[in-house]
Design a protein around this motif. Structure first.
Motif, PDB file in Angstrom:
ATOM      1  N   TYR A 111       0.823  -1.217   0.000  1.00 47.65           N
ATOM      2  CA  TYR A 111       0.000   0.000   0.000  1.00 47.65           C
ATOM      3  C   TYR A 111       0.852   1.259   0.000  1.00 47.65           C
ATOM      4  CZ  TYR A 111       0.538   0.764   5.064  1.00 47.65           C
ATOM      5  OH  TYR A 111       1.036   1.010   6.299  1.00 47.65           O
ATOM      6  N   ARG A 124     -11.298  -2.290  16.538  1.00 48.40           N
ATOM      7  CA  ARG A 124     -12.459  -1.499  16.919  1.00 48.40           C
ATOM      8  C   ARG A 124     -13.750  -2.253  16.625  1.00 48.40           C
ATOM      9  NH1 ARG A 124     -12.662   3.547  13.620  1.00 48.40           N
ATOM     10  NH2 ARG A 124     -10.418   3.431  13.830  1.00 48.40           N
ATOM     11  N   HIS A 125     -13.754  -3.016  15.529  1.00 47.47           N
ATOM     12  CA  HIS A 125     -14.980  -3.702  15.154  1.00 47.47           C
ATOM     13  C   HIS A 125     -15.047  -5.113  15.718  1.00 47.47           C
ATOM     14  CE1 HIS A 125     -16.169  -0.513  12.428  1.00 47.47           C
ATOM     15  NE2 HIS A 125     -14.897  -0.404  12.125  1.00 47.47           N
ATOM     16  N   ARG A 169       0.313   5.707  11.149  1.00 43.96           N
ATOM     17  CA  ARG A 169      -0.740   5.190  12.012  1.00 43.96           C
ATOM     18  C   ARG A 169      -0.630   3.683  12.202  1.00 43.96           C
ATOM     19  NH1 ARG A 169      -7.080   6.504  11.520  1.00 43.96           N
ATOM     20  NH2 ARG A 169      -7.807   4.792  12.844  1.00 43.96           N
ATOM     21  N   ASN A 170      -0.337   2.972  11.106  1.00 41.30           N
ATOM     22  CA  ASN A 170      -0.201   1.518  11.235  1.00 41.30           C
ATOM     23  C   ASN A 170       1.043   1.152  12.021  1.00 41.30           C
ATOM     24  OD1 ASN A 170      -2.499   1.077   9.650  1.00 41.30           O
ATOM     25  ND2 ASN A 170      -1.315   1.369   7.802  1.00 41.30           N
ATOM     26  N   GLU A 184       0.129   7.674   5.592  1.00 41.18           N
ATOM     27  CA  GLU A 184      -0.266   6.276   5.366  1.00 41.18           C
ATOM     28  C   GLU A 184       0.347   5.334   6.406  1.00 41.18           C
ATOM     29  OE1 GLU A 184      -2.064   4.861   2.793  1.00 41.18           O
ATOM     30  OE2 GLU A 184      -2.147   6.400   1.241  1.00 41.18           O
ATOM     31  N   ALA A 185       1.670   5.409   6.547  1.00 43.79           N
ATOM     32  CA  ALA A 185       2.364   4.368   7.316  1.00 43.79           C
ATOM     33  C   ALA A 185       2.355   4.630   8.820  1.00 43.79           C
ATOM     34  CB  ALA A 185       3.803   4.231   6.813  1.00 43.79           C
ATOM     35  N   PRO A 223      -8.625  -0.233  13.151  1.00 41.15           N
ATOM     36  CA  PRO A 223     -10.048  -0.490  12.897  1.00 41.15           C
ATOM     37  C   PRO A 223     -10.394  -1.969  13.019  1.00 41.15           C
ATOM     38  CG  PRO A 223      -8.903   0.124  10.872  1.00 41.15           C
ATOM     39  CD  PRO A 223      -7.945   0.350  11.999  1.00 41.15           C
ATOM     40  N   ARG A 224      -9.415  -2.850  12.822  1.00 41.29           N
ATOM     41  CA  ARG A 224      -9.714  -4.281  12.934  1.00 41.29           C
ATOM     42  C   ARG A 224     -10.058  -4.643  14.369  1.00 41.29           C
ATOM     43  NH1 ARG A 224      -4.423  -5.777   9.642  1.00 41.29           N
ATOM     44  NH2 ARG A 224      -3.857  -3.985  10.890  1.00 41.29           N
TER      45      ARG A 224
END
Ligand code: ATP
Ligand code: MG
Lengths: 335, 266
Positions: free
Chosen positions: A233, A333-334, A254-255, A251-252, A330-331
């Motif tokens: 990505y 969070r949900h 935060r991850n 992009e990078a 987000p993975r």
């Protein structure tokens, strides 16, 4: 959802705190050193000694002592400080804001410094800049925080007197503030002269505390940024036409922050523990320097109260870190 | 809009103070053509694509040769001009999971490039993203736009990436093994989708693969790479009829079964 999680973690904290309380209570009574002997002149009358023991409940069996202490503690009363003759709870609450502001400032410095170094190193991956970042972080990590503190006092307090070397604010200026969060309050009351003075006092202890954490963040964040920049990505974003800076920051970062938060979280608790020595070195009036005095004076109620306070701080920090992963990923969070 | 010609001449690439990865590679892609780039793992196929797209890894650099695309020389441009020249280029990557940022919604990953390259507003770009998702046959495109990558299947992610690649009407797309990470039934659909879009948008395509069966289905001409060197270059029908180079013959022997050249995907 998130509230259930917080509640669950807080409930889990109760047995942890109870364990800490028991351990500390027993330990401070088992190690040698007598609180009453510290407060009376040598050769005092045996009656006086006995009366003091009775006054602080030290004549009762240890189990009874604990029962009385725990019952009061459950209501927020941690007893009287033997050396300062004040309520432990009030004492801690009046000194805690100074430490919280110092820790918050130091952690901010560490995050900004570490983040900037990591981003800079990755922007110059494979070139001189990256090597320089590695060398600097390696050196910083090899020196503990209190040595940085002493070095700063010599360098910027004595040789080149840039910063004040002791205290929290200029004592000749009347503060006239309502709370003990004097940095925060003076800022929001727009009394920025006072704010600047407090910041000047905090600069050296905060940087000394921040350096090891900052270097650790730089290391961990840089390696996880490198990992992210090699992901498709990040490549795709550059193909789309975005600059390297944009890809790193938008992009990078935060991850890369997700593993960094978990790997540097422990170091953040070291920073809080580091306040004990650093506050003493800089005569900073927080709970860290209070803790040293309490130990020196064998002030059992105060030691107990302070250790529990540190335990609560550690638990809250871990809770915050835990919640911040969920915010970042987000993975989770949900899930 | 129609495809543009790509001329790579004598391209050499090396790791700094290390081995050479590409030794004087030359290849030509005509406008609107699908050019296959085949070779075994490590042959340097992706490296050719990365040179063209300007995303060489750190410590790897172009040591000689030229890349002419749409009338412009790309080798030697500074980073800003290189990014600008890249407006006519796009990439369909190999692994659709790692090619989408896990922490950003699909909509923002599709529209960022349109806002940058085409100067669209967010709502214009969102509308275009929606149209592109229709074009790649995604069910419930509105719903997909607001999801995160981990909420989509592999095939859907690759469709999203294909839609994004075509969204700015590039003149040439590099597809780097776009079906390798997918399961077999999805592979066929994705291959046909790329083929259909390439035709309707008249885009040139540099199609990297190690699968000669895929080459037969989709490519007009083909370049065979071995250890960073071009060993054979021919129109597909010609090469499939009579592979000349011993390495190409070995590649054919290693391919268990391939369809007839020129055959459109069933
Ligand atoms: N980041 C990198 N840094 C240095 N060398 C690399 C890097 N990536 C690849 N290489 C080397 O470049 C050569 C060509 O790699 P490339 O990825 O182009 O192969 P490929 O033909 O695409 O193979 P595959 O089918 O496995 O994708 C290989 O020898 C590889 O070791
Ligand atoms: Mg490859």
């Amino acid at each position: 959802m998130i509230f259930r999680r917080i509640l669950l973690r807080l409930l889990q904290a109760i047995p942890t705190l109870a364990g800490v309380a028991i351990l500390v209570f027993v330990l401070v009574r088992v190690v040698p050193g007598d609180p009453v002997a510290m407060m009376i002149p040598p050769g005092a009358d045996a009656d006086v000694v006995a009366r003091l023991y009775a006054q602080y409940g030290l004549d009762k069996p240890i189990l009874t002592q604990f029962g009385l202490w725990a019952a009061a503690a459950a209501h927020g009363d941690f007893g009287m400080s033997i050396s300062l003759r004040q309520g432990v709870t009030g004492l801690i609450f009046s000194r805690l804001p100074a430490t919280l502001e110092l820790v918050a400032f130091a952690a901010t410095v560490a995050v900004v410094l570490g983040g900037a170094l990591a981003v800079f190193g990755i922007r110059h991956a494979g070139r001189f800049g990256e090597g320089a970042v590695d060398a600097v972080t390696g050196f910083v990590l090899s020196v503990p925080d209190f040595l940085w503190g002493l070095a700063f006092i010599v360098a910027f307090g004595v040789l080149v007197p840039l910063f004040p070397i002791s205290g929290r604010n200029d004592p000749s200026q009347a503060l006239g503030l309502a709370s003990d969060f004097i940095l925060t309050e003076s800022f929001f009351r727009l009394r920025w002269g006072v704010t600047a003075d407090i910041l000047a006092h905090m600069t050296m202890p905060a940087i000394a505390l921040a350096l090891p954490l900052g270097a650790m963040i730089a290391r961990v964040l840089k390696s996880s940024l490198a990992e992210q920049m090699a992901q498709d990505y990040a490549l795709l974003s550059r193909v789309k036409g975005f600059s390297r800076w944009h890809v790193i920051v938008a992009e990078a970062l935060r991850n890369a922050a997700i593993p960094t938060v978990s790997l540097t979280g422990v170091q953040l608790t070291f920073l809080v523990g580091g306040t004990v020595l650093i506050e003493k070195i800089f005569s900073y009036p927080g709970i860290g320097s209070l803790a040293i005095d309490a130990v020196v004076n064998r002030d059992l109620p105060l030691i107990q109260g302070l250790i529990l306070t540190f335990a609560v701080l550690f638990i809250l920090i871990n809770l915050l870190l835990d919640l911040s992963y969920a915010m970042l990923d987000p993975r989770l969070r949900h899930a | 809009m129609s495809g543009a010609a790509l001329d790579i001449t004598n391209l050499s690439v090396a790791i700094r103070r290390g081995p050479t990865l590409l030794h004087g590679v030359s290849l030509h892609v005509a406008p609107g053509e699908v050019h296959g780039l085949v070779g075994m793992s490590g042959a340097g196929k992706s490296m050719v694509g990365r040179c063209l797209l300007g995303i060489l890894p750190a410590r790897v650099g172009i040591t000689g040769g030229s890349i002419r695309f749409a009338g412009q020389e790309l080798v030697g441009l500074n980073e800003r001009d290189r990014r600008r020249a890249g407006a006519q280029l796009a990439l369909i990557p190999q692994d659709p999971l790692s090619a989408l940022n896990p922490s950003r919604r699909i909509v923002s990953q599709m529209t960022d490039v349109m806002r940058l390259r085409l100067g669209l507003t967010q709502s214009e770009a969102t509308a275009r993203a929606l149209a592109m998702l229709h074009e790649v046959h995604i069910r419930d495109p509105e719903g997909v736009l607001h999801r995160y990558p981990h909420e989509l299947s592999g095939g859907m992610r690759q469709r999203v990436l294909i839609a994004t690649a075509f969204a700015c009407e590039p003149k040439l797309i590099v597809a780097d093994e776009p079906t390798t990470a997918l399961d077999v039934t999805v592979q066929k659909q994705i291959l046909r989708l790329i083929r259909d879009l390439q035709r309707s948008h008249q885009t040139s395509l540099l199609f990297v693969t190690h699968d000669l069966g895929v080459v037969a289905k989709i490519c007009n001409s083909v370049t065979v790479l071995n250890a960073g060197r071009v060993v054979e270059q021919a129109p597909v029908a010609e090469m499939f009829a009579a592979p000349k180079d011993p390495y190409t013959q070995a590649l054919f022997a290693a391919t268990p079964r391939y369809d007839q050249p020129g055959g459109v995907v069933a």
